[in-house]
Design an enzyme around this catalytic site. Structure first.
Site, PDB file in Angstrom:
ATOM      1  N   CYS A  69       3.710   7.360  -3.175  1.00 16.04           N
ATOM      2  CA  CYS A  69       3.563   6.841  -1.809  1.00 16.04           C
ATOM      3  C   CYS A  69       4.851   6.930  -1.008  1.00 16.04           C
ATOM      4  O   CYS A  69       4.858   7.380   0.142  1.00 16.04           O
ATOM      5  CB  CYS A  69       2.999   5.425  -1.820  1.00 16.04           C
ATOM      6  SG  CYS A  69       4.076   4.165  -2.547  1.00 16.04           S
ATOM      7  N   HIS A 121       3.661  -0.683  -2.097  1.00 16.66           N
ATOM      8  CA  HIS A 121       2.927   0.516  -1.685  1.00 16.66           C
ATOM      9  C   HIS A 121       3.080   0.685  -0.178  1.00 16.66           C
ATOM     10  O   HIS A 121       3.133  -0.298   0.559  1.00 16.66           O
ATOM     11  CB  HIS A 121       1.436   0.383  -2.054  1.00 16.66           C
ATOM     12  CG  HIS A 121       0.651   1.623  -1.797  1.00 16.66           C
ATOM     13  ND1 HIS A 121       0.854   2.784  -2.508  1.00 16.66           N
ATOM     14  CD2 HIS A 121      -0.326   1.895  -0.897  1.00 16.66           C
ATOM     15  CE1 HIS A 121       0.009   3.713  -2.065  1.00 16.66           C
ATOM     16  NE2 HIS A 121      -0.711   3.192  -1.085  1.00 16.66           N
ATOM     17  N   HIS A 133      -2.030   7.900   2.638  1.00 20.24           N
ATOM     18  CA  HIS A 133      -1.133   7.450   1.570  1.00 20.24           C
ATOM     19  C   HIS A 133      -1.410   8.226   0.297  1.00 20.24           C
ATOM     20  O   HIS A 133      -2.427   8.905   0.179  1.00 20.24           O
ATOM     21  CB  HIS A 133      -1.290   5.944   1.336  1.00 20.24           C
ATOM     22  CG  HIS A 133      -2.667   5.547   0.889  1.00 20.24           C
ATOM     23  ND1 HIS A 133      -2.888   4.745  -0.197  1.00 20.24           N
ATOM     24  CD2 HIS A 133      -3.895   5.837   1.379  1.00 20.24           C
ATOM     25  CE1 HIS A 133      -4.203   4.552  -0.350  1.00 20.24           C
ATOM     26  NE2 HIS A 133      -4.819   5.208   0.597  1.00 20.24           N
TER      27      HIS A 133
END
Length: 163
Positions: A69, A121, A133
């Site tokens: 990510c 994240h 993502h």
């Protein structure tokens, strides 16, 4: 005012996102409005969408080898805007300016607590409740909805990178 005092008292005045939960569809305006550059943000979104389908790879930061990510965000901002962000999610979460979910605009960053720790994240907001993502091992760079139950429950906040 009460929320601001609570955030400062909790020690969150270290440039972390002030928004600790998804509050619905984003709106316009707010204090971060003046720092938004639509043209450069479109470039960020366009570059991010170009990586949809690239495999996830822990520690990865290229289309050839895959992305995690933060590697995706790092690469997109470097290519689209010439901005070198930190290479990890926590470092990225301390960059730019904190914005509430209602202030999100395309190109902003969205953060989630996915590993039982805040800001573990990150994705790039596309607009219309969507973000791109690199979700997890075995997956590919993809588009998800902030209103999805999982993402809504794990949302930590947004940040705007000033160009």
């Amino acid at each position: 005012m009460v929320i601001l005092v609570a955030v400062l008292a909790a020690g969150c005045a270290l440039n972390r996102p002030r928004d600790q939960g998804w509050t619905g569809a984003p709106g316009h305006g707010g204090p971060a409005h003046a720092d938004y550059d639509p043209e450069r943000s479109r470039d960020v979104v366009r570059h991010a969408l170009g990586y949809v389908g690239v495999p996830y790879r822990y520690g990865g930061n290229s289309a050839a080898t895959g992305f995690d990510c933060s590697g995706l965000v790092w690469r997109v901002y470097r290519q689209a805007a010439g901005i070198r962000l930190p290479r990890d999610t926590y470092g990225i979460s301390r960059t730019g300016i904190a914005i509430a979910s209602r202030e999100l605009r395309p190109g902003d960053l969205v953060f989630f607590n996915t590993l039982r720790r805040p800001y573990s994240h990150v994705g790039i907001y596309l607009g219309g409740d969507r973000f791109v993502h690199a979700p997890s091992s075995g997956g590919v760079v993809s588009i998800s909805h902030l209103s999805n139950r999982y993402w809504r429950q794990h949302f930590n906040g947004g940040r705007r990178i000033v160009f």
